[in-house]
Design a protein around this motif. Structure first.
Motif, PDB file in Angstrom:
ATOM      1  N   LEU A  66      42.658  16.768  37.012  1.00 36.91           N
ATOM      2  CA  LEU A  66      42.729  16.635  35.554  1.00 36.91           C
ATOM      3  C   LEU A  66      42.408  15.220  35.094  1.00 36.91           C
ATOM      4  O   LEU A  66      42.108  15.009  33.913  1.00 36.91           O
ATOM      5  CB  LEU A  66      44.126  17.011  35.052  1.00 36.91           C
ATOM      6  N   ASP A  67      42.456  14.255  35.995  1.00 38.51           N
ATOM      7  CA  ASP A  67      42.285  12.853  35.622  1.00 38.51           C
ATOM      8  C   ASP A  67      40.827  12.545  35.298  1.00 38.51           C
ATOM      9  O   ASP A  67      39.924  12.926  36.056  1.00 38.51           O
ATOM     10  CB  ASP A  67      42.759  11.960  36.765  1.00 38.51           C
ATOM     11  N   PRO A  68      40.568  11.840  34.196  1.00 41.06           N
ATOM     12  CA  PRO A  68      39.179  11.550  33.793  1.00 41.06           C
ATOM     13  C   PRO A  68      38.404  10.686  34.777  1.00 41.06           C
ATOM     14  O   PRO A  68      37.183  10.623  34.706  1.00 41.06           O
ATOM     15  CB  PRO A  68      39.354  10.817  32.453  1.00 41.06           C
ATOM     16  N   THR A  69      39.087  10.002  35.694  1.00 39.49           N
ATOM     17  CA  THR A  69      38.376   9.154  36.648  1.00 39.49           C
ATOM     18  C   THR A  69      37.896   9.913  37.879  1.00 39.49           C
ATOM     19  O   THR A  69      37.125   9.383  38.672  1.00 39.49           O
ATOM     20  CB  THR A  69      39.257   7.983  37.111  1.00 39.49           C
ATOM     21  N   LEU A  70      38.358  11.149  38.039  1.00 35.27           N
ATOM     22  CA  LEU A  70      37.976  11.907  39.234  1.00 35.27           C
ATOM     23  C   LEU A  70      36.795  12.826  38.929  1.00 35.27           C
ATOM     24  O   LEU A  70      36.790  13.543  37.928  1.00 35.27           O
ATOM     25  CB  LEU A  70      39.152  12.743  39.735  1.00 35.27           C
ATOM     26  N   GLU A  71      35.813  12.794  39.796  1.00 36.30           N
ATOM     27  CA  GLU A  71      34.615  13.619  39.636  1.00 36.30           C
ATOM     28  C   GLU A  71      34.202  14.154  41.005  1.00 36.30           C
ATOM     29  O   GLU A  71      34.157  13.407  41.981  1.00 36.30           O
ATOM     30  CB  GLU A  71      33.492  12.775  39.031  1.00 36.30           C
ATOM     31  N   LEU A  72      33.901  15.432  41.065  1.00 36.25           N
ATOM     32  CA  LEU A  72      33.450  16.019  42.319  1.00 36.25           C
ATOM     33  C   LEU A  72      32.598  17.248  42.037  1.00 36.25           C
ATOM     34  O   LEU A  72      32.600  17.786  40.926  1.00 36.25           O
ATOM     35  CB  LEU A  72      34.629  16.377  43.231  1.00 36.25           C
ATOM     36  N   GLY A  73      31.857  17.675  43.048  1.00 43.04           N
ATOM     37  CA  GLY A  73      30.964  18.803  42.882  1.00 43.04           C
ATOM     38  C   GLY A  73      31.717  20.118  42.788  1.00 43.04           C
ATOM     39  O   GLY A  73      32.593  20.404  43.604  1.00 43.04           O
ATOM     40  N   GLY A  74      31.359  20.918  41.781  1.00 44.86           N
ATOM     41  CA  GLY A  74      31.966  22.231  41.606  1.00 44.86           C
ATOM     42  C   GLY A  74      30.902  23.321  41.723  1.00 44.86           C
ATOM     43  O   GLY A  74      29.707  23.061  41.580  1.00 44.86           O
ATOM     44  N   ARG A  75      31.351  24.520  41.972  1.00 49.11           N
ATOM     45  CA  ARG A  75      30.426  25.647  42.113  1.00 49.11           C
ATOM     46  C   ARG A  75      31.058  26.908  41.541  1.00 49.11           C
ATOM     47  O   ARG A  75      32.252  27.153  41.749  1.00 49.11           O
ATOM     48  CB  ARG A  75      30.061  25.853  43.581  1.00 49.11           C
ATOM     49  N   LEU A  85      32.568  18.824  38.336  1.00 58.68           N
ATOM     50  CA  LEU A  85      33.930  18.970  37.839  1.00 58.68           C
ATOM     51  C   LEU A  85      34.493  17.587  37.561  1.00 58.68           C
ATOM     52  O   LEU A  85      34.429  16.705  38.417  1.00 58.68           O
ATOM     53  CB  LEU A  85      34.793  19.695  38.863  1.00 58.68           C
ATOM     54  N   LYS A  86      35.045  17.404  36.372  1.00 55.29           N
ATOM     55  CA  LYS A  86      35.542  16.087  35.975  1.00 55.29           C
ATOM     56  C   LYS A  86      36.690  16.252  34.998  1.00 55.29           C
ATOM     57  O   LYS A  86      36.713  17.189  34.197  1.00 55.29           O
ATOM     58  CB  LYS A  86      34.407  15.281  35.321  1.00 55.29           C
ATOM     59  N   GLY A  87      37.646  15.331  35.075  1.00 58.62           N
ATOM     60  CA  GLY A  87      38.721  15.333  34.107  1.00 58.62           C
ATOM     61  C   GLY A  87      38.233  14.881  32.746  1.00 58.62           C
ATOM     62  O   GLY A  87      37.165  14.270  32.613  1.00 58.62           O
ATOM     63  N   ASP A  88      39.006  15.174  31.724  1.00 59.58           N
ATOM     64  CA  ASP A  88      38.653  14.840  30.351  1.00 59.58           C
ATOM     65  C   ASP A  88      39.947  14.499  29.619  1.00 59.58           C
ATOM     66  O   ASP A  88      40.931  15.228  29.719  1.00 59.58           O
ATOM     67  CB  ASP A  88      37.940  16.028  29.696  1.00 59.58           C
ATOM     68  N   PHE A  89      39.961  13.380  28.883  1.00 56.80           N
ATOM     69  CA  PHE A  89      41.194  12.938  28.237  1.00 56.80           C
ATOM     70  C   PHE A  89      41.796  14.010  27.333  1.00 56.80           C
ATOM     71  O   PHE A  89      42.995  14.273  27.379  1.00 56.80           O
ATOM     72  CB  PHE A  89      40.947  11.658  27.428  1.00 56.80           C
ATOM     73  N   SER A  90      40.977  14.626  26.495  1.00 57.03           N
ATOM     74  CA  SER A  90      41.505  15.616  25.557  1.00 57.03           C
ATOM     75  C   SER A  90      41.965  16.876  26.275  1.00 57.03           C
ATOM     76  O   SER A  90      42.996  17.465  25.931  1.00 57.03           O
ATOM     77  CB  SER A  90      40.454  15.964  24.498  1.00 57.03           C
ATOM     78  N   LEU A  91      41.228  17.292  27.293  1.00 59.66           N
ATOM     79  CA  LEU A  91      41.596  18.503  28.023  1.00 59.66           C
ATOM     80  C   LEU A  91      42.786  18.271  28.949  1.00 59.66           C
ATOM     81  O   LEU A  91      43.554  19.206  29.229  1.00 59.66           O
ATOM     82  CB  LEU A  91      40.411  19.016  28.827  1.00 59.66           C
ATOM     83  N   MET A  92      42.937  17.044  29.442  1.00 58.22           N
ATOM     84  CA  MET A  92      44.029  16.738  30.363  1.00 58.22           C
ATOM     85  C   MET A  92      45.383  17.070  29.744  1.00 58.22           C
ATOM     86  O   MET A  92      46.286  17.578  30.415  1.00 58.22           O
ATOM     87  CB  MET A  92      43.977  15.261  30.764  1.00 58.22           C
TER      88      MET A  92
END
Length: 223
Positions: A66-75, A85-92
């Motif tokens: 959920l954290d906006p600093t984390l990003e990884l490949g999603g499928r 896949l990445k966190g987003d401040f509003s969605l978190m």
């Protein structure tokens, strides 16, 4: 589904982030227990919770999906379409993550399962992330992203498992990168051969001179 190629270390959650700007956990296992930065963390059902971003001797910091600093490949499991896949401040704050950079022809629908892609070899493929809750079209009318509801109970999970090995093919480099320009947080983690080569090339373009050297904008990496 059993994953015999994965090796785990169990751990307990001892602290949770109290900030609205981050989503992280502290677990009671660190480098003395075989945990390293870059290791994925799952719940008892194999659902992805996050990634270890700092490993100390007897504890580790886990940045959740959920954290906006984390990003990884999603499928998308049903269609095999890849995205980020990445966190987003509003969605978190709603307990949701964001699946972006969807292919133009992406055929995902509400309820589709999202898993890790494993592209680049840094994280294991096939870990359950969550399900598509809704598909959103940006204001430009051209790009879309999906809101993803995590499969793991990130807010309530008390016990987790750290994946310390997933039988990856090819060499894995562990690096510490400090002083990244633009005040980006320090990155410590694992790089598979191709991402590591790309990083080295990028560093060289910005003034780096090789492993263990310092770029002219102050970035240092150590293998």
């Amino acid at each position: 589904e059993a994953r015999p190629e994965l090796q785990y270390r169990d751990a307990a959650v001892v602290r949770r982030a109290s900030s609205n700007w981050t989503s992280d956990l502290t677990i009671n296992r660190g480098t003395s227990g075989g945990v390293e930065a870059g290791d994925c963390v799952i719940d008892q059902y194999g659902h992805l919770i996050g990634v270890v971003t700092q490993a100390d001797l007897n504890s580790s910091l886990v940045t959740t999906i959920l954290d906006p600093t984390l990003e990884l490949g999603g499928r998308i499991a049903r269609t095999d379409e890849d995205a980020i896949l990445k966190g987003d401040f509003s969605l978190m704050l709603e307990g949701l993550a964001r699946l972006s950079y969807l292919p133009e022809e992406a055929r995902l629908v509400t309820g589709d399962q999202v898993i890790t892609s494993g592209l680049g070899g840094v994280y294991p493929p096939g870990l359950a992330v969550g399900t598509v809750r809704s598909l959103i079209t940006e204001e430009d009318g051209l790009t879309r992203y999906a809101q993803v509801e995590p499969a793991a109970d990130i807010a309530g999970t008390q016990y987790v498992y750290v994946i310390v090995d997933y039988g990856e093919q090819g060499p894995i480099f562990t690096a510490e990168i400090t002083g990244w320009p633009g005040d980006v947080p320090v990155r410590r983690g694992k790089f598979s051969q191709e991402p590591w080569r790309s990083f080295q090339e990028n560093l060289t373009r910005h003034g780096g001179k090789g492993s263990g050297q310092t770029a002219n904008w102050g970035c240092e990496y150590r293998v």
